[in-house]
Design a protein around this motif. Structure first.
Motif, PDB file in Angstrom:
ATOM      1  N   SER A  62     -12.087  17.350 -52.979  1.00  0.00           N
ATOM      2  CA  SER A  62     -11.064  16.589 -52.273  1.00  0.00           C
ATOM      3  C   SER A  62     -11.650  15.993 -50.996  1.00  0.00           C
ATOM      4  N   ILE A  63     -11.394  14.695 -50.770  1.00  0.00           N
ATOM      5  CA  ILE A  63     -11.846  14.015 -49.558  1.00  0.00           C
ATOM      6  C   ILE A  63     -10.653  13.328 -48.904  1.00  0.00           C
ATOM      7  N   PHE A  64     -10.581  13.465 -47.584  1.00  0.00           N
ATOM      8  CA  PHE A  64      -9.464  12.924 -46.791  1.00  0.00           C
ATOM      9  C   PHE A  64     -10.034  12.144 -45.619  1.00  0.00           C
ATOM     10  N   MET A  65      -9.409  11.013 -45.317  1.00  0.00           N
ATOM     11  CA  MET A  65      -9.812  10.248 -44.131  1.00  0.00           C
ATOM     12  C   MET A  65      -8.667   9.358 -43.671  1.00  0.00           C
ATOM     13  N   VAL A  66      -8.192   9.587 -42.451  1.00  0.00           N
ATOM     14  CA  VAL A  66      -7.249   8.689 -41.796  1.00  0.00           C
ATOM     15  C   VAL A  66      -7.852   8.313 -40.457  1.00  0.00           C
ATOM     16  N   SER A  67      -7.942   7.014 -40.182  1.00  0.00           N
ATOM     17  CA  SER A  67      -8.576   6.572 -38.945  1.00  0.00           C
ATOM     18  C   SER A  67      -7.920   5.290 -38.455  1.00  0.00           C
ATOM     19  N   ARG A  68      -8.331   4.888 -37.291  1.00  0.00           N
ATOM     20  CA  ARG A  68      -7.765   3.715 -36.635  1.00  0.00           C
ATOM     21  C   ARG A  68      -8.499   2.441 -37.074  1.00  0.00           C
ATOM     22  N   TYR A  69      -7.735   1.374 -37.247  1.00  0.00           N
ATOM     23  CA  TYR A  69      -8.300   0.031 -37.414  1.00  0.00           C
ATOM     24  C   TYR A  69      -8.205  -0.645 -36.049  1.00  0.00           C
ATOM     25  N   TRP A  70      -9.356  -0.826 -35.397  1.00  0.00           N
ATOM     26  CA  TRP A  70      -9.387  -1.314 -34.025  1.00  0.00           C
ATOM     27  C   TRP A  70      -9.542  -2.833 -33.990  1.00  0.00           C
ATOM     28  N   ARG A  71      -8.682  -3.496 -33.252  1.00  0.00           N
ATOM     29  CA  ARG A  71      -8.833  -4.941 -33.068  1.00  0.00           C
ATOM     30  C   ARG A  71     -10.129  -5.227 -32.312  1.00  0.00           C
ATOM     31  N   VAL A  76      -6.542  -0.830 -47.774  1.00  0.00           N
ATOM     32  CA  VAL A  76      -6.902   0.357 -46.980  1.00  0.00           C
ATOM     33  C   VAL A  76      -5.873   0.668 -45.902  1.00  0.00           C
ATOM     34  N   ARG A  77      -4.849  -0.171 -45.784  1.00  0.00           N
ATOM     35  CA  ARG A  77      -3.898  -0.034 -44.672  1.00  0.00           C
ATOM     36  C   ARG A  77      -2.856   1.039 -44.962  1.00  0.00           C
ATOM     37  N   LEU A  78      -2.580   1.849 -43.925  1.00  0.00           N
ATOM     38  CA  LEU A  78      -1.462   2.787 -43.961  1.00  0.00           C
ATOM     39  C   LEU A  78      -0.305   2.201 -43.170  1.00  0.00           C
ATOM     40  N   ALA A  79       0.898   2.472 -43.608  1.00  0.00           N
ATOM     41  CA  ALA A  79       2.074   1.871 -42.980  1.00  0.00           C
ATOM     42  C   ALA A  79       2.327   2.408 -41.587  1.00  0.00           C
ATOM     43  N   GLN A  80       1.970   3.680 -41.332  1.00  0.00           N
ATOM     44  CA  GLN A  80       2.286   4.286 -40.041  1.00  0.00           C
ATOM     45  C   GLN A  80       1.392   5.495 -39.782  1.00  0.00           C
ATOM     46  N   GLU A  81       1.443   5.953 -38.553  1.00  0.00           N
ATOM     47  CA  GLU A  81       0.733   7.166 -38.168  1.00  0.00           C
ATOM     48  C   GLU A  81       1.242   8.361 -38.973  1.00  0.00           C
ATOM     49  N   ILE A  82       0.368   9.353 -39.133  1.00  0.00           N
ATOM     50  CA  ILE A  82       0.841  10.610 -39.703  1.00  0.00           C
ATOM     51  C   ILE A  82       0.839  11.653 -38.590  1.00  0.00           C
ATOM     52  N   PRO A  83       1.715  12.643 -38.647  1.00  0.00           N
ATOM     53  CA  PRO A  83       1.746  13.676 -37.604  1.00  0.00           C
ATOM     54  C   PRO A  83       0.412  14.413 -37.512  1.00  0.00           C
ATOM     55  N   LEU A  84       0.113  14.926 -36.323  1.00  0.00           N
ATOM     56  CA  LEU A  84      -1.166  15.590 -36.099  1.00  0.00           C
ATOM     57  C   LEU A  84      -1.344  16.789 -37.027  1.00  0.00           C
TER      58      LEU A  84
END
Length: 333
Positions: free
Chosen positions: A165-174, A218-226
């Motif tokens: 299993s691999i997981f990755m959530v990160s920021r897309y920076w302007r 690759v876009r997520l609709a919103q932040e996920i809780p910590l």
């Protein structure tokens, strides 16, 4: 031995090293006071921790940039630590004063209660307000944000060796194309491997602005809780690191080390005090999708390599990258 800390510091960036000072010297010996720091003035972009030990003046510059912007801090300090250290941007005049410091992230060091965080913020603001070039609301914001991370345990979890299993959530920076492109390549490489039945993948990128050009796939609709992020992180066999905003080390690198993960990373732009070594405590890859794909494939196909990388990551954290280790190295050399 007493340690005197400038209360004007930005707590988001400095909490990691404050925790290190507590661990080295004992919390009762850490004193927040403006005495001795009268020459130092702060804007909202002043990401520096200034402290004094036995009349010796120290500064840790936590800024994302590898360049030097804080002249009053640089001139004030006897020893100046640079988190994003790059010798190309260190003038020869300051070579003997400026040292590497290990990478940091925000730690909720004043507890998980909003009111205790507010009380500490208020006392620190009163002590330093005459040297701040901004108001109380901006000073308060980091304290209120950081206390939410206080309940998070930044420690190694159970081994994930042999899992797929691999997981990755990160920021897309302007405006930070090199970061975005590497992270997009990682996500797409993982999805190729998932389509081949070699792994399962969960994640994506959260844009920092509503108006953005983040690719739909690759876009997520919103932040996920910590807490959800931490759960995904702990279950992931490996994690992906790349130089972040302004090519900095970023918070993810020390967060990954703290949680004992196998780290797949693109090469660094800036130096660490102790270099990470390929296939010992990190796996380096080029930033394109095919290179990342082949790198992940090699890692998931080799249990001995997984064991070595996981063990190396955890040992590196304990020896060189934890708050206590970073402070001990910085003031001890």
């Amino acid at each position: 031995m007493k340690v005197f800390i400038d209360p004007a510091c930005n707590i988001n960036y400095c909490s990691f090293y404050i925790k290190g000072l507590w661990e080295v010297f004992g919390r009762k010996n850490i004193i927040f006071t403006s005495k001795g720091f009268e020459e130092l003035f702060y804007t909202t972009d002043s990401h520096n921790l200034a402290f004094i030990i036995e009349e010796r003046k120290y500064v840790i510059d936590c800024a994302d940039s590898n360049q030097l912007f804080y002249d009053c801090f640089l001139n004030w300090a006897d020893v100046y630590g640079k988190v994003n250290y790059n010798p190309l941007y260190i003038p020869s005049l300051y070579r003997n004063k400026i040292k590497h410091v290990g990478a940091n992230f925000g730690i909720g060091c004043f507890g998980s209660n909003k009111w205790s965080a507010l009380a500490k913020c208020l006392t620190n603001y009163i002590k330093s307000r005459h040297r701040l070039k901004y108001g109380f609301r901006s000073f308060l914001s980091p304290y209120l944000w950081l206390y939410k991370r206080a309940g998070t345990k930044w420690e190694a979890g159970d081994s994930r060796v042999g899992k797929n299993s691999i997981f990755m959530v990160s920021r897309y920076w302007r405006g930070q194309a090199w970061v975005n492109e590497a992270r997009i390549a990682f996500i797409r490489a993982c999805r190729r491997l998932e389509n081949e039945g070699l792994i399962t993948f969960q994640g994506g990128m959260v844009p920092d602005y509503e108006d953005n050009d983040c690719p739909e796939d690759v876009r997520l609709a919103q932040e996920i809780p910590l807490d959800e992020y931490m759960a995904g992180l702990r279950e992931s066999l490996l994690v992906f690191n790349t130089p972040a905003y302004h090519h900095c080390h970023g918070w993810k690198l020390p967060e990954f080390l703290a949680t004992g993960k196998i780290i797949l990373s693109t090469p660094f732009v800036n130096e660490l005090p102790i270099a990470l070594k390929h296939k010992e405590n990190v796996y380096f890859t080029n930033a394109d999708e095919d290179s990342i794909y082949e790198s992940i494939k090699e890692i998931i196909s080799s249990i001995p390599l997984q064991k070595s990388l996981e063990k190396g990551s955890r040992e590196y954290w304990n020896k060189y990258a934890s708050p206590k280790s970073c402070i001990a190295q910085f003031i001890g050399n």
